[in-house]
Design an enzyme around this catalytic site. Structure first.
Site, PDB file in Angstrom:
ATOM      1  N   TYR A  91      -6.650  -3.611  12.448  1.00 54.38           N
ATOM      2  CA  TYR A  91      -7.593  -2.617  11.907  1.00 54.38           C
ATOM      3  C   TYR A  91      -9.038  -2.966  12.204  1.00 54.38           C
ATOM      4  O   TYR A  91      -9.906  -2.804  11.350  1.00 54.38           O
ATOM      5  CB  TYR A  91      -7.349  -2.480  10.392  1.00 54.38           C
ATOM      6  CG  TYR A  91      -6.028  -1.799  10.089  1.00 54.38           C
ATOM      7  CD1 TYR A  91      -5.914  -0.419  10.101  1.00 54.38           C
ATOM      8  CD2 TYR A  91      -4.882  -2.550   9.831  1.00 54.38           C
ATOM      9  CE1 TYR A  91      -4.709   0.220   9.854  1.00 54.38           C
ATOM     10  CE2 TYR A  91      -3.665  -1.930   9.586  1.00 54.38           C
ATOM     11  CZ  TYR A  91      -3.576  -0.550   9.603  1.00 54.38           C
ATOM     12  OH  TYR A  91      -2.384   0.078   9.367  1.00 54.38           O
ATOM     13  N   ASN A 105       6.894  -7.423   6.707  1.00 51.47           N
ATOM     14  CA  ASN A 105       5.618  -6.820   7.098  1.00 51.47           C
ATOM     15  C   ASN A 105       4.469  -7.591   6.463  1.00 51.47           C
ATOM     16  O   ASN A 105       4.376  -7.682   5.233  1.00 51.47           O
ATOM     17  CB  ASN A 105       5.555  -5.360   6.628  1.00 51.47           C
ATOM     18  CG  ASN A 105       4.252  -4.691   7.020  1.00 51.47           C
ATOM     19  OD1 ASN A 105       4.028  -4.399   8.200  1.00 51.47           O
ATOM     20  ND2 ASN A 105       3.366  -4.457   6.055  1.00 51.47           N
ATOM     21  N   GLU A 106       3.626  -8.175   7.304  1.00 51.53           N
ATOM     22  CA  GLU A 106       2.396  -8.818   6.859  1.00 51.53           C
ATOM     23  C   GLU A 106       2.584  -9.862   5.780  1.00 51.53           C
ATOM     24  O   GLU A 106       1.871  -9.866   4.761  1.00 51.53           O
ATOM     25  CB  GLU A 106       1.389  -7.761   6.401  1.00 51.53           C
ATOM     26  CG  GLU A 106       0.965  -6.839   7.524  1.00 51.53           C
ATOM     27  CD  GLU A 106      -0.224  -5.954   7.152  1.00 51.53           C
ATOM     28  OE1 GLU A 106      -0.495  -5.804   5.966  1.00 51.53           O
ATOM     29  OE2 GLU A 106      -0.863  -5.424   8.065  1.00 51.53           O
ATOM     30  N   GLU A 138       0.684  -1.306  13.991  1.00 56.00           N
ATOM     31  CA  GLU A 138      -0.168  -0.456  13.156  1.00 56.00           C
ATOM     32  C   GLU A 138      -1.584  -0.451  13.695  1.00 56.00           C
ATOM     33  O   GLU A 138      -2.141  -1.505  14.014  1.00 56.00           O
ATOM     34  CB  GLU A 138      -0.222  -0.965  11.702  1.00 56.00           C
ATOM     35  CG  GLU A 138       1.055  -0.760  10.930  1.00 56.00           C
ATOM     36  CD  GLU A 138       0.943  -1.150   9.448  1.00 56.00           C
ATOM     37  OE1 GLU A 138      -0.191  -1.186   8.928  1.00 56.00           O
ATOM     38  OE2 GLU A 138       1.986  -1.415   8.855  1.00 56.00           O
ATOM     39  N   ASP A 154       0.787  -1.218   0.000  1.00 59.55           N
ATOM     40  CA  ASP A 154       0.000   0.000   0.000  1.00 59.55           C
ATOM     41  C   ASP A 154       0.831   1.286   0.000  1.00 59.55           C
ATOM     42  O   ASP A 154       0.619   2.150   0.827  1.00 59.55           O
ATOM     43  CB  ASP A 154      -0.927  -0.052   1.246  1.00 59.55           C
ATOM     44  CG  ASP A 154      -1.902   1.103   1.304  1.00 59.55           C
ATOM     45  OD1 ASP A 154      -2.422   1.483   0.255  1.00 59.55           O
ATOM     46  OD2 ASP A 154      -2.135   1.616   2.420  1.00 59.55           O
ATOM     47  N   TYR A 160     -11.057  -2.134   8.638  1.00 57.80           N
ATOM     48  CA  TYR A 160     -11.196  -3.090   7.536  1.00 57.80           C
ATOM     49  C   TYR A 160     -12.184  -4.213   7.888  1.00 57.80           C
ATOM     50  O   TYR A 160     -12.631  -4.937   7.023  1.00 57.80           O
ATOM     51  CB  TYR A 160      -9.840  -3.670   7.132  1.00 57.80           C
ATOM     52  CG  TYR A 160      -8.940  -2.636   6.486  1.00 57.80           C
ATOM     53  CD1 TYR A 160      -9.384  -1.902   5.401  1.00 57.80           C
ATOM     54  CD2 TYR A 160      -7.663  -2.378   6.976  1.00 57.80           C
ATOM     55  CE1 TYR A 160      -8.587  -0.933   4.813  1.00 57.80           C
ATOM     56  CE2 TYR A 160      -6.853  -1.421   6.388  1.00 57.80           C
ATOM     57  CZ  TYR A 160      -7.316  -0.703   5.308  1.00 57.80           C
ATOM     58  OH  TYR A 160      -6.526   0.252   4.723  1.00 57.80           O
ATOM     59  N   TRP A 174      -0.461   4.026  12.826  1.00 59.84           N
ATOM     60  CA  TRP A 174      -0.345   4.064  11.364  1.00 59.84           C
ATOM     61  C   TRP A 174      -1.164   5.226  10.861  1.00 59.84           C
ATOM     62  O   TRP A 174      -2.350   5.230  11.040  1.00 59.84           O
ATOM     63  CB  TRP A 174      -0.848   2.756  10.738  1.00 59.84           C
ATOM     64  CG  TRP A 174      -0.502   2.693   9.276  1.00 59.84           C
ATOM     65  CD1 TRP A 174      -1.346   2.884   8.210  1.00 59.84           C
ATOM     66  CD2 TRP A 174       0.794   2.438   8.719  1.00 59.84           C
ATOM     67  NE1 TRP A 174      -0.661   2.758   7.033  1.00 59.84           N
ATOM     68  CE2 TRP A 174       0.649   2.492   7.306  1.00 59.84           C
ATOM     69  CE3 TRP A 174       2.058   2.191   9.276  1.00 59.84           C
ATOM     70  CZ2 TRP A 174       1.735   2.295   6.450  1.00 59.84           C
ATOM     71  CZ3 TRP A 174       3.123   1.996   8.414  1.00 59.84           C
ATOM     72  CH2 TRP A 174       2.945   2.049   7.012  1.00 59.84           C
TER      73      TRP A 174
HETATM   74  C1  GCB Z   1      -1.304  -2.393   6.574  1.00 56.73           C
HETATM   75  C2  GCB Z   1      -0.001  -2.232   5.900  1.00 56.73           C
HETATM   76  C3  GCB Z   1       0.281  -0.797   5.505  1.00 56.73           C
HETATM   77  C4  GCB Z   1      -0.985  -0.154   4.942  1.00 56.73           C
HETATM   78  C5  GCB Z   1      -2.042  -0.178   6.033  1.00 56.73           C
HETATM   79  C6  GCB Z   1      -3.361   0.451   5.552  1.00 56.73           C
HETATM   80  O1  GCB Z   1      -1.578  -3.340   7.250  1.00 56.73           O
HETATM   81  O2  GCB Z   1       1.063  -2.748   6.644  1.00 56.73           O
HETATM   82  O3  GCB Z   1       1.306  -0.781   4.560  1.00 56.73           O
HETATM   83  O4  GCB Z   1      -0.760   1.133   4.481  1.00 56.73           O
HETATM   84  O5  GCB Z   1      -2.299  -1.493   6.399  1.00 56.73           O
HETATM   85  O6  GCB Z   1      -3.576   1.621   5.782  1.00 56.73           O
HETATM   86  O7  GCB Z   1      -4.140  -0.253   4.928  1.00 56.73           O
END
Ligand code: GCB
Length: 567
Positions: free
Chosen positions: A444, A391-392, A480, A156, A448, A525
């Site tokens: 999230y 990462n992820e 995050e 992203d 999400y 984040w």
């Molecule tokens: C995540 C990613 C990050 C994205 C973020 C998002 O999990 O690690 O790179 O920018 O989510 O905002 O969706």
């Protein structure tokens, strides 16, 4: 690898500024001067400098060209060129002669310039290829659409491209000091500074100087240990730096270092034997107009904002940053989790990632090579307290453990610092996190999933974190959490995307983890809004920033400042 410096034995010249630039084809070799070019700034991404979409969205090769001259009197010295970073593959030519190439858009390229190819006036051509495949980090795929190459990425942030960091030509004398390794150990009121100097020449003196330039220890050994009595420890907000000064018969070099100890003990993160808690952000190198271009004013402003908001740390999500960021963090006492660009190792679908032909042995080799380069670059920075190895990634896949077992084993041969992996999958299915010293969790809830339902956050976080801790018994950082927020959009009662909602959202998260003892930090984040590929969920970029892309605070910045003040 030592950073190029100018001193009594070494000269460096910057080639930053305006270059000639052109899109070129697959078979391009810079035999002749570019005749059809536009002007381009270095360092900078090219994407936002131009007004032509074809260039802004270009996938493939471009050529940067600049002429330079070398004064005759330094022709006795070894000449080198160093490009701090260029995306993602760089091939370097001088006067049409290939001198070397490098893969990896976030780490330096350092090449010897053979003197016999030099003329009175020289033409430097740097051909970049910004395409990402399974043999690059980040990974990506190239698709053909209507005869045009399209870059597919599974992460992203925008694939901003160009020469992103300084281009320097520098000299080294005969028998140069190739490298300096420094480690420190503290024992009551003494510190032991162990060093190793990689050099063929004879060492004259190695001395340690304190912040005021006073010599506090010296030696004439190539490898040795210098004891410092009553040392000043490097600490958060107090980046006390010593200098190791090396002089040989032909060369000299000054390397800064700090005296500090990092340890993971009883699920806690210790700095100089004291428990610390990480407060800060996942960040991006991303600015208006210059994109991922390095810029001292931007670097310093970001550090000043970190200080203002009472943050003590950052993660270089999702790639190594410009060296100046680490230098500033060293001086200001800011902690860095240094991340390699192993991002996009999941496709957000059922498609397997860790399988031959996709992320496989070849990708693993690239991953390991970049880790080697990263530690070689950053080993002496006291601000670097931890490395993040991915990462992820899809760590629930069967192939993931074998892949990461080798990655972690390799990294442990390079550094003693704690190693982290940043996870998105749930504990029950995670096959990899046992390899790490610290687990990063990106979460999230209410964004999400269960969009807008702030009331679910606490319960979800606690269950999820507890299951991670129960299974792996490792300290966790909430690496995050964030909600897209349009600066200036207000709503009472709050609605998602409003500044009020972002405050309520972050408040719920920090509340959820406040009494979880194994949580050793919280990174919001993101520090600032940043550019991504365009999409239905991205309104001209990712808006989860606590600051806008031009670094003005959203309402939530004041909330965090207060929250972190006494934490
Ligand atoms: C995540 C990613 C990050 C994205 C973020 C998002 O999990 O690690 O790179 O920018 O989510 O905002 O969706």
């Amino acid at each position: 690898m030592l950073y190029p410096v100018q001193n009594q034995k070494r000269l460096k010249m910057s080639l930053n500024g305006i270059w000639n630039f052109s899109i070129v084809d697959e078979y391009y070799e810079p035999k002749f001067v570019l005749d059809d070019f536009i002007l381009m700034a270095v360092p900078s991404s090219y994407n936002d400098l131009v007004v032509d979409k074809k260039i802004a969205n270009h996938v493939g090769l471009v050529c940067y060209e600049k002429t330079f001259q070398i004064p005759k009197w330094i022709h006795e010295e070894e000449l080198r060129i160093r490009i701090g970073a260029a995306t993602h593959q760089a091939t370097v030519y001088i006067n049409g002669v290939l001198i070397g190439s490098h893969q990896g858009g976030f780490l330096p390229i350092d090449l010897l310039i053979p003197k016999d190819i030099l003329d009175d006036k020289n033409r430097l051509s740097i051909v970049l290829d910004n395409r990402l495949t399974y043999e690059t980090l980040p990974i990506g795929q190239i698709d053909m659409k209507n005869g045009v190459e399209k870059q597919i990425i599974h992460y992203d942030f925008a694939n901003l491209s160009g020469i992103h960091r300084d281009v320097i030509i520098y000299t080294r004398p005969v028998n140069p000091i190739e490298d300096i390794f420094i480690t420190t150990k503290v024992d009551e009121d003494k510190a032991y500074v162990s060093y190793q100097i990689i050099c063929d020449g004879e060492i004259k003196l190695v001395s340690v100087k304190d912040k005021n330039g006073l010599v506090v220890g010296f030696s004439s050994d190539q490898d040795g240990m210098i004891t410092i009595h009553k040392p000043h420890l490097w600490d958060i907000g107090n980046g006390y730096l010593y200098t190791l000064e090396v002089s040989t018969i032909t060369d000299c070099y000054e390397e800064k270092f700090g005296i500090r100890e990092i340890e993971i003990k009883n699920d806690q993160l210790l700095l100089n034997k004291k428990k610390i808690y990480l407060k800060g952000f996942g960040m991006h190198e991303d600015h208006l107009i210059i994109g991922k271009g390095a810029n001292s004013a931007h670097h310093l402003k970001d550090m000043n904002l970190l200080n203002w908001i009472h943050a003590n740390s950052l993660r270089t999500s999702h790639y190594p940053y410009a060296e100046e960021i680490y230098d500033l963090a060293d001086q200001l006492g800011i902690l860095i989790i240094n991340e390699i660009p192993a991002v996009g190792l999941n496709f957000w679908s059922d498609v397997k990632v860790f399988t031959p032909g996709r992320v496989d042995e070849k990708t693993k080799q690239v991953h390991m090579d970049q880790l080697t380069e990263l530690v070689s670059r950053d080993k002496n920075h006291p601000s670097v307290i931890m490395y993040s190895l991915a990462n992820e990634a899809n760590t629930h896949e069967d192939g993931a453990y074998a892949y990461f077992k080798d990655i972690f084993a390799h990294m442990r041969t390079l550094t003693n610092l704690p190693l982290m992996i940043v996870e998105w999958v749930h504990a029950e299915i995670n096959q990899v996190a046992s390899l790490a010293d610290v687990i990063g969790l990106n979460r999230y809830f209410a964004w999400y999933s269960e969009f807008g339902e702030l009331e679910v956050i606490e319960d979800r976080i606690r269950k999820d974190f507890d299951s991670y801790y129960k299974k792996f018994k490792k300290p966790i950082i909430l690496t995050e959490f964030g909600a897209d927020t349009i600066a200036g959009l207000h709503a009472l009662p709050s609605v998602p995307f409003s500044e009020e909602f972002q405050v309520e959202f972050l408040a719920q998260y920090v509340k959820s983890i406040q009494d979880l003892d194994y949580v050793i930090g919280e990174h919001v984040w993101n520090f600032a809004d940043f550019m991504t590929k365009q999409g239905l969920t991205r309104f001209n970029g990712n808006k989860k920033g606590v600051f806008s892309r031009d670094r003005q605070p959203k309402m939530v910045a004041h909330f965090l400042k207060e929250h972190w003040k006494n934490k």
